[in-house]
Motif scaffolding. Structure first.
Motif, PDB file in Angstrom:
ATOM      1  N   LEU A 172       0.798  -1.221   0.000  1.00 63.41           N
ATOM      2  CA  LEU A 172       0.000   0.000   0.000  1.00 63.41           C
ATOM      3  C   LEU A 172       0.833   1.274   0.000  1.00 63.41           C
ATOM      4  N   THR A 173       1.985   1.251   0.678  1.00 63.47           N
ATOM      5  CA  THR A 173       2.729   2.495   0.899  1.00 63.47           C
ATOM      6  C   THR A 173       4.166   2.461   0.421  1.00 63.47           C
ATOM      7  N   GLY A 174       4.680   1.286   0.011  1.00 56.83           N
ATOM      8  CA  GLY A 174       6.092   1.200  -0.332  1.00 56.83           C
ATOM      9  C   GLY A 174       6.939   1.009   0.914  1.00 56.83           C
ATOM     10  N   THR A 175       8.265   1.014   0.735  1.00 59.95           N
ATOM     11  CA  THR A 175       9.178   0.776   1.850  1.00 59.95           C
ATOM     12  C   THR A 175      10.094   1.957   2.146  1.00 59.95           C
ATOM     13  N   ALA A 176      10.120   2.960   1.282  1.00 59.34           N
ATOM     14  CA  ALA A 176      10.958   4.140   1.494  1.00 59.34           C
ATOM     15  C   ALA A 176      10.259   5.336   0.857  1.00 59.34           C
ATOM     16  N   LEU A 177      10.653   6.520   1.284  1.00 61.58           N
ATOM     17  CA  LEU A 177       9.986   7.746   0.833  1.00 61.58           C
ATOM     18  C   LEU A 177      11.003   8.737   0.301  1.00 61.58           C
ATOM     19  N   VAL A 178      10.676   9.372  -0.828  1.00 59.27           N
ATOM     20  CA  VAL A 178      11.440  10.507  -1.351  1.00 59.27           C
ATOM     21  C   VAL A 178      10.466  11.650  -1.593  1.00 59.27           C
ATOM     22  N   THR A 179      10.787  12.817  -1.066  1.00 57.22           N
ATOM     23  CA  THR A 179       9.958  13.984  -1.312  1.00 57.22           C
ATOM     24  C   THR A 179      10.852  15.201  -1.516  1.00 57.22           C
TER      25      THR A 179
END
Length: 258
Positions: A172-179
């Motif tokens: 649902l959300t992935g495992t890492a975030l880039v913003t």
């Protein structure tokens, strides 16, 4: 004096508030760094001219981030229940993109699956499609009105239960975030996340141009201290910074068009 004016509260913003409330319980440690990207920017420009492929700077940083995680997947381990962690060999990177929902610009996640195995120009194309494409999760939007009738405390408890399963959470959300926060290039400016539910995340800050022509970017790496300790986090920071500065991923990029 001006009396001010009213704006409608976007219902999707309630989802953001729920998510941030969950993120507030995470014990997060941050690393603020400045990385020289002079060579990377020059090679990106040369790559575009040589191949005709679109390649964005944010896609380059996303590719470096995913490959650094793949070198030690434990930094992106996801909580699974109360006493277990799940470590995935592939890196699914979530990037918030603005989409028009009910007349408001709302950030919704676009997930680049298996990002560590994708060429940079493919990641760049996926990000572009996420920005220009349809708003995801149509079923969730149809049920949003009924969902928001529930008390906030109940909604957030249900979200915790959903995310407690590590495999479902990854889907649902992935495992890492880039913003990217789009900070100005004059001076040095870092973005600090107010809260994140990811084990590791990257915030791309301002691009600084020095008088001698060299360029550096302000980056913030954040880690869930419940799953990542200081020493492996420090090793990850060094590995990621070396990868960005070397620009070796651009040299390895294929010539093929998207």
């Amino acid at each position: 004096p001006l009396a001010g004016f009213e704006l409608p509260w976007a219902r999707f913003q309630e989802q953001t508030a729920d998510w941030l409330e969950l993120a507030a319980s995470q014990h997060t440690m941050h690393s603020l760094l400045e990385v020289d990207v002079t060579d990377a920017r020059a090679r990106i420009k040369a790559y575009r001219k040589r191949t005709g492929c679109g390649l964005s700077f944010n896609a380059y940083l996303t590719g470096c981030f995913a490959r650094a995680i793949a070198d030690d997947p434990r930094v992106a381990a996801v909580r699974h229940g109360r006493r277990r962690l799940l470590v995935f060999p592939d890196v699914d990177v979530a990037l918030p993109v603005e989409s028009g929902v009910e007349g408001q610009d709302i950030p919704v996640p676009h997930i680049v699956r298996c990002a560590q195995r994708k060429p940079l120009h493919v990641i760049s194309a996926e990000i572009s499609r996420g920005v220009a494409g349809p708003v995801p999760y149509p079923a969730a939007r149809r049920l949003l009105g009924a969902w928001l009738l529930l008390p906030a405390r109940l909604r957030r408890r249900m979200l915790r239960l959903v995310l407690a399963d590590g495999r479902r959470r990854r889907r649902l959300t992935g495992t890492a975030l880039v913003t990217a926060v789009g900070l100005p290039g004059k001076g040095r400016a870092w973005g600090l996340p107010g809260g994140t539910n990811y084990p590791v995340s990257l915030v791309i800050g301002g691009l600084h141009l020095a008088p001698d022509g060299r360029a550096s970017v302000a980056l913030t790496l954040s880690f869930d201290h419940d799953t990542v300790n200081g020493a492996p986090a420090a090793r990850f920071v060094r590995r990621f910074a070396r990868l960005v500065e070397s620009a070796e991923l651009i040299e390895a990029a294929p010539e093929a068009q998207v």
